[in-house]
Enzyme design. Sequence first.
Site, PDB file in Angstrom:
ATOM      1  N   THR A   1      17.182 -10.438  39.145  1.00 26.16           N
ATOM      2  CA  THR A   1      17.774 -11.847  39.552  1.00 26.16           C
ATOM      3  C   THR A   1      19.320 -11.714  40.093  1.00 26.16           C
ATOM      4  O   THR A   1      19.494 -12.211  41.067  1.00 26.16           O
ATOM      5  CB  THR A   1      17.708 -12.803  38.221  1.00 26.16           C
ATOM      6  OG1 THR A   1      16.304 -12.738  37.655  1.00 26.16           O
ATOM      7  CG2 THR A   1      18.165 -14.174  38.514  1.00 26.16           C
ATOM      8  N   GLU A  61      21.220 -17.376  29.629  1.00 26.04           N
ATOM      9  CA  GLU A  61      20.972 -17.035  31.102  1.00 26.04           C
ATOM     10  C   GLU A  61      22.331 -16.482  32.043  1.00 26.04           C
ATOM     11  O   GLU A  61      22.438 -15.692  32.732  1.00 26.04           O
ATOM     12  CB  GLU A  61      20.349 -18.034  31.779  1.00 26.04           C
ATOM     13  CG  GLU A  61      19.067 -18.378  31.338  1.00 26.04           C
ATOM     14  CD  GLU A  61      17.968 -17.469  32.330  1.00 26.04           C
ATOM     15  OE1 GLU A  61      18.195 -16.057  32.107  1.00 26.04           O
ATOM     16  OE2 GLU A  61      16.802 -17.808  32.978  1.00 26.04           O
TER      17      GLU A  61
HETATM   18  N1  HSE Z   1      17.081 -20.460  40.232  1.00 28.98           N
HETATM   19  C1  HSE Z   1      17.190 -19.019  39.710  1.00 28.98           C
HETATM   20  C2  HSE Z   1      17.078 -18.157  40.964  1.00 28.98           C
HETATM   21  C3  HSE Z   1      15.955 -18.553  38.930  1.00 28.98           C
HETATM   22  O1  HSE Z   1      16.428 -18.407  41.869  1.00 28.98           O
HETATM   23  O2  HSE Z   1      17.908 -17.410  41.074  1.00 28.98           O
HETATM   24  C4  HSE Z   1      16.058 -17.226  38.405  1.00 28.98           C
HETATM   25  O3  HSE Z   1      14.449 -17.034  38.077  1.00 28.98           O
END
Ligand code: HSE
Length: 320
Positions: free
Chosen positions: A190, A138
């Site tokens: 993201t 990630e």
């Molecule tokens: N916690 C992360 C965000 C999750 O909100 O960027 C990404 O799916």
Amino acid sequence: MTMNNQNEASVTVFAPATVANLGPGFDILGLAIEGAGDEVTARRVSGATGVVIASIEGDGGVLPLDAASNTAGIAAAHVLKMAGVEARVELSIVKGMPMGSGMGSSAASAAAAAVATNLLVGSPLRKTALVEACVEAEAAVSGRHADNVAPAVLGGLIMVRRVEPLELIRLPVPDGLTVAVVTPHFELPTRQARAALPEAVSMGVMVRTMANVAAIVSACHTGDLALLGRSIHDEIVTPARAALIPGGQAAMDAALDAGALGSSISGAGPSIFALCRSPRSAQKAADAMIRAFKAAGLTCRPAIVSPAECSGARMISGTI
Ligand code: HSE
């Protein structure tokens, strides 16, 4: 196991989609859902040690076949490194959910690859170590956070107390709690959704956010659904991202009007989730969210209605 058998071994693992953040729990809360997920087959093959990606299906040709740039490849390589195993592992990935949708697509691939690779080499690593391998994946593509990968590996509702060193806490899920997730046809990477976040927040906002997260944890333990619902409220991340999602705020409002306990953005978005008392209530919330997106000019994928307590990554076939 003979070398010949090792070279024939293969294992296929499914890892589920996940809903991260749950409103105020940015980067620290996430739960696994059913109805979407990725499959990764790991094969032990002869050749130079390391991880290679043989194929990716269902990604529209978008994801990198270069293992060092792909979350599945990165997670698998970390598993081999952490286990001290020298092997050549070939991965085949089948994407079963849209990318950039806020349902933990990169995390599901990483989780399935990590679990499959670990099984393939004799399960030397514990599940928490597999989550650590996925966090590295990630970190390489979107940011160092475990709120998708932890529930994708472990299942259930997981709180990430800290990432380094990793400390995870499983929270109980109230009976009957159901999640509705609606994904509009609108991609929000993201990385972009994380770049939209404020760098600083006021003391008052921080205090209210901490109180909501604490209330969510308490409500999960006591089963107080009303408290759980009204604590799915976030003043920091959600407004910043809702501004990027046409119809996003309207969809959250529509879910609440339709009787949902609480509603917010799923992960980095653009999917919107609602927590509901029952599958019937969740279907009503999902229908309302789809109508709200339609009014904003966006069509949606078929809604997912899932129990809030679901299994994590698991082997679905193999010859190990
Ligand atoms: N916690 C992360 C965000 C999750 O909100 O960027 C990404 O799916």
